[in-house]
Design a protein around this motif. Structure first.
Motif, short mmCIF file in Angstrom:
data_model
loop_
_atom_site.label_atom_id
_atom_site.label_comp_id
_atom_site.label_asym_id
_atom_site.label_seq_id
_atom_site.Cartn_x
_atom_site.Cartn_y
_atom_site.Cartn_z
N LEU A 300 0.83 -1.20 0.00
CA LEU A 300 0.00 0.00 0.00
C LEU A 300 0.87 1.25 0.00
N CYS A 301 0.36 2.32 -0.58
CA CYS A 301 1.06 3.60 -0.54
C CYS A 301 0.05 4.70 -0.83
N GLY A 302 0.48 5.94 -0.66
CA GLY A 302 -0.34 7.09 -0.98
C GLY A 302 -1.63 7.16 -0.21
N ASP A 303 -2.69 7.53 -0.91
CA ASP A 303 -3.99 7.79 -0.29
C ASP A 303 -4.56 6.54 0.38
N GLN A 304 -4.38 5.38 -0.25
CA GLN A 304 -4.90 4.14 0.32
C GLN A 304 -4.23 3.81 1.66
N LEU A 305 -2.92 4.01 1.73
CA LEU A 305 -2.20 3.75 2.97
C LEU A 305 -2.63 4.71 4.07
N LEU A 306 -2.71 6.01 3.76
CA LEU A 306 -3.09 7.00 4.77
C LEU A 306 -4.52 6.79 5.25
N GLY A 307 -5.42 6.39 4.36
CA GLY A 307 -6.79 6.11 4.77
C GLY A 307 -6.85 4.96 5.76
N THR A 308 -6.04 3.92 5.52
CA THR A 308 -6.01 2.79 6.45
C THR A 308 -5.40 3.19 7.78
N LEU A 309 -4.35 4.02 7.74
CA LEU A 309 -3.75 4.50 8.97
C LEU A 309 -4.75 5.33 9.79
N GLN A 310 -5.58 6.10 9.12
CA GLN A 310 -6.59 6.87 9.85
C GLN A 310 -7.56 5.93 10.57
N GLU A 311 -7.91 4.82 9.95
CA GLU A 311 -8.78 3.85 10.61
C GLU A 311 -8.09 3.27 11.85
N VAL A 312 -6.80 2.99 11.73
CA VAL A 312 -6.06 2.48 12.88
C VAL A 312 -6.07 3.51 14.02
N LEU A 313 -5.81 4.76 13.69
CA LEU A 313 -5.79 5.81 14.71
C LEU A 313 -7.15 5.94 15.38
N GLU A 314 -8.21 5.92 14.60
CA GLU A 314 -9.56 6.10 15.15
C GLU A 314 -9.92 4.97 16.11
N HIS A 315 -9.41 3.77 15.86
CA HIS A 315 -9.71 2.64 16.73
C HIS A 315 -8.81 2.60 17.97
N LEU A 372 -10.94 14.37 9.75
CA LEU A 372 -12.09 14.34 8.83
C LEU A 372 -12.33 12.92 8.34
N PRO A 373 -13.47 12.34 8.68
CA PRO A 373 -13.77 11.00 8.16
C PRO A 373 -13.88 11.04 6.63
N GLY A 374 -13.35 10.02 5.98
CA GLY A 374 -13.42 9.95 4.53
C GLY A 374 -12.54 10.93 3.81
N ALA A 375 -11.52 11.49 4.49
CA ALA A 375 -10.63 12.46 3.85
C ALA A 375 -9.76 11.80 2.79
N ARG A 376 -9.21 12.61 1.89
CA ARG A 376 -8.32 12.14 0.83
C ARG A 376 -6.98 12.87 0.93
N TRP A 377 -5.92 12.19 0.50
CA TRP A 377 -4.58 12.78 0.56
C TRP A 377 -3.91 12.60 -0.81
N PRO A 378 -3.91 13.66 -1.61
CA PRO A 378 -3.32 13.55 -2.96
C PRO A 378 -1.82 13.31 -2.90
N ARG A 379 -1.31 12.60 -3.90
CA ARG A 379 0.11 12.28 -4.00
C ARG A 379 0.73 13.20 -5.05
N THR A 380 1.77 13.92 -4.67
CA THR A 380 2.45 14.86 -5.56
C THR A 380 3.76 14.24 -6.06
N GLN A 381 3.98 14.27 -7.35
CA GLN A 381 5.22 13.76 -7.92
C GLN A 381 6.26 14.87 -7.92
N VAL A 382 7.45 14.59 -7.40
CA VAL A 382 8.52 15.59 -7.34
C VAL A 382 9.79 15.02 -7.97
#
Length: 460
Positions: A300-315, A372-382
């Motif tokens: 996992l990486c990017g938005d999918q990874l951060l969304g799962t981490l938010q679930e872990v934090l909330e629990h 924010l529940p259901g938030a999104r985190w865009p991935r920026t290419q550098v």
């Protein structure tokens, strides 16, 4: 098996009229009371040898802590002897301030258990007392029973002058001292009581200090083990990190970081910060770091990874207001480009040869995890280039003050500070060490917040 605790009741200074403590003017002691019918000597169930179980059956009780004698408090002695009326103890026992030492008497262990209340400071035990349960094969069985019954009390062993070896064995088992019955007088006993109480207090304080040191060592080993070991085998990137918790004498704070290399050659780096500075925040940071590593190694990486981490934090968080900021970077196998995700976290700093250090873009900074529940985190290419240094950090590095005013260092001040350090030729661990030291100096002392800094270098 629970240790029995004596019933908490008011007991006269001298039970059954035995060994009443007198004041200087011959008047009664403060707690002295007229003889009562239910005194220790007159207890009907106390005849013979006690078993330590008490007269009330198998009660689940705990042994009270021995009282700490204050300057205004009289010492209290519990005498356990099968014939207290024949005891050579004289009534004028005085402590070091001249105050009378109160004496309670018990003929057996059953009575002793009833009289062993929280205000007893010392126990004088006759080693000739019959052993509990008929354990005649052990000459110190009665002493061992008393030490188990009253582990926090000072104990003096009473024996005959012809049995000095038994007295010495009593001290080896746990008594504070031993006395000869036929050589006892009030002055000697008073001094022995004071010595035993002070020695027990000193031993207890030393034991608590040793236990505290052991717990501190265990905590340090635990916290040190919770810090990450980067998994960079096979990567040409160089790694360095600095970590300073804001809590006094702690090794771990709410900041966390990690770096791993996945089988495809991509290097993933992360740094985060749980709001707050206590042990609960530190524990939550460790949970998020371990979850990040597991999810990253799982692909996992990017938005999918951060969304799962938010679930872990909330629990896992103990309060709905707890949140965490996070910065993740995934560096391509060729080392020339990277993907950046920011969750309410400061943007990393990048430095290249001949180019001033600057911050990576942070326009697509998403919300912190847990807000924010259901938030999104865009991935920026550098684009990184052929040779570079990438520094990830927590806000503890930039929120320190500059001088005595209220001005803070900020990201611009940190970038300028790193530029100067690099111009002086500092790289890697030396660069991080000098940066953190300078930030502390500008702050005028230790920083209030946790500080974590990670540096990845690629040399062409």
């Amino acid at each position: 098996m629970p240790v029995p605790v004596p019933r908490q009741r008011a007991i006269p200074a001298a039970e059954s009229g035995q060994a009443q403590a007198a004041s200087h003017d011959g008047g009664p002691s403060v707690e002295q009371a007229p003889p009562r019918k239910d005194t220790a000597r007159d207890t009907g169930s106390g005849a013979g040898t006690g078993t330590g179980a008490g007269t009330g059956g198998q009660d689940s009780r705990q042994e009270p802590a021995a009282a700490e004698p204050a300057a205004h408090t009289n010492l209290t002695l519990l005498l356990i002897e099968d014939d207290p009326a024949g005891s050579p103890i004289v009534p004028d026992l005085l402590d070091q301030t001249g105050k009378p030492i109160r004496v309670r008497t018990a003929r057996n262990l059953t009575e002793a258990e009833r009289l062993l209340t929280h205000d007893v400071h010392c126990i004088l035990l006759d080693l000739a007392l019959p052993a509990p349960g008929g354990a005649d094969d052990d000459e110190l069985a009665v002493l061992k029973h008393v030490l188990e019954l009253a582990p926090r009390h000072a104990v003096l062993a009473l024996t005959s002058s012809s049995d000095a070896e038994r007295g010495a064995e009593a001290v080896a088992v746990g008594a504070q001292d031993y006395l000869f019955r036929d050589e006892l007088d009030g002055r000697l006993l008073s001094r022995a009581i004071r010595y035993a109480v002070e020695r027990k207090r000193s031993d207890s304080a030393e034991r608590r200090l040793a236990e505290g040191r052991l717990r501190a060592q265990e905590n340090r080993r635990l916290e040190r083990g919770l810090l990450p070991t980067p998994l960079l085998d096979g990567s040409p990137l160089r790694f360095a990190a600095r970590y300073r918790p804001g809590r006094s004498r702690a090794l771990l704070g709410g900041d966390f970081y990690d770096v791993v290399r996945t089988p495809d050659g991509t290097v993933h780096a992360m740094i985060g910060d749980v709001c707050g500075h206590g042990p609960d925040e530190a524990a939550l940071g460790v949970e998020l770091r371990i979850a990040w590593r597991a999810l990253t190694l799982a692909g996992l990486c990017g938005d999918q990874l951060l969304g799962t981490l938010q679930e872990v934090l909330e629990h896992e968080r103990g309060d709905d207001e707890i949140f965490a900021t996070l910065c993740t970077v995934d560096i391509a196998p060729d080392g020339r480009r990277a993907g950046l995700c920011l969750a309410g976290h400061p943007a990393p700093l990048i430095a290249r040869p001949g180019v001033p250090a600057r911050l990576l873009p942070y326009d697509n900074n998403g919300p912190a995890l847990g807000l924010l529940p259901g938030a999104r985190w865009p991935r920026t290419q550098v684009e990184l280039g052929a040779e570079w240094s990438l520094m990830l950090y927590t806000d503890g590095l930039i929120e320190g003050h500059v001088g005595e005013g209220r001005e803070r260092l900020g990201q611009d001040g940190m970038v300028e500070l790193v530029r100067r350090q690099r111009e002086e030729g500092l790289r890697g661990e030396a660069l991080l060490r000098a940066t953190v030291t300078e930030v502390r100096r500008l702050n005028g002392g230790e920083l209030a917040d946790d500080v974590a800094v990670v540096l990845l270098d690629r040399v062409a």
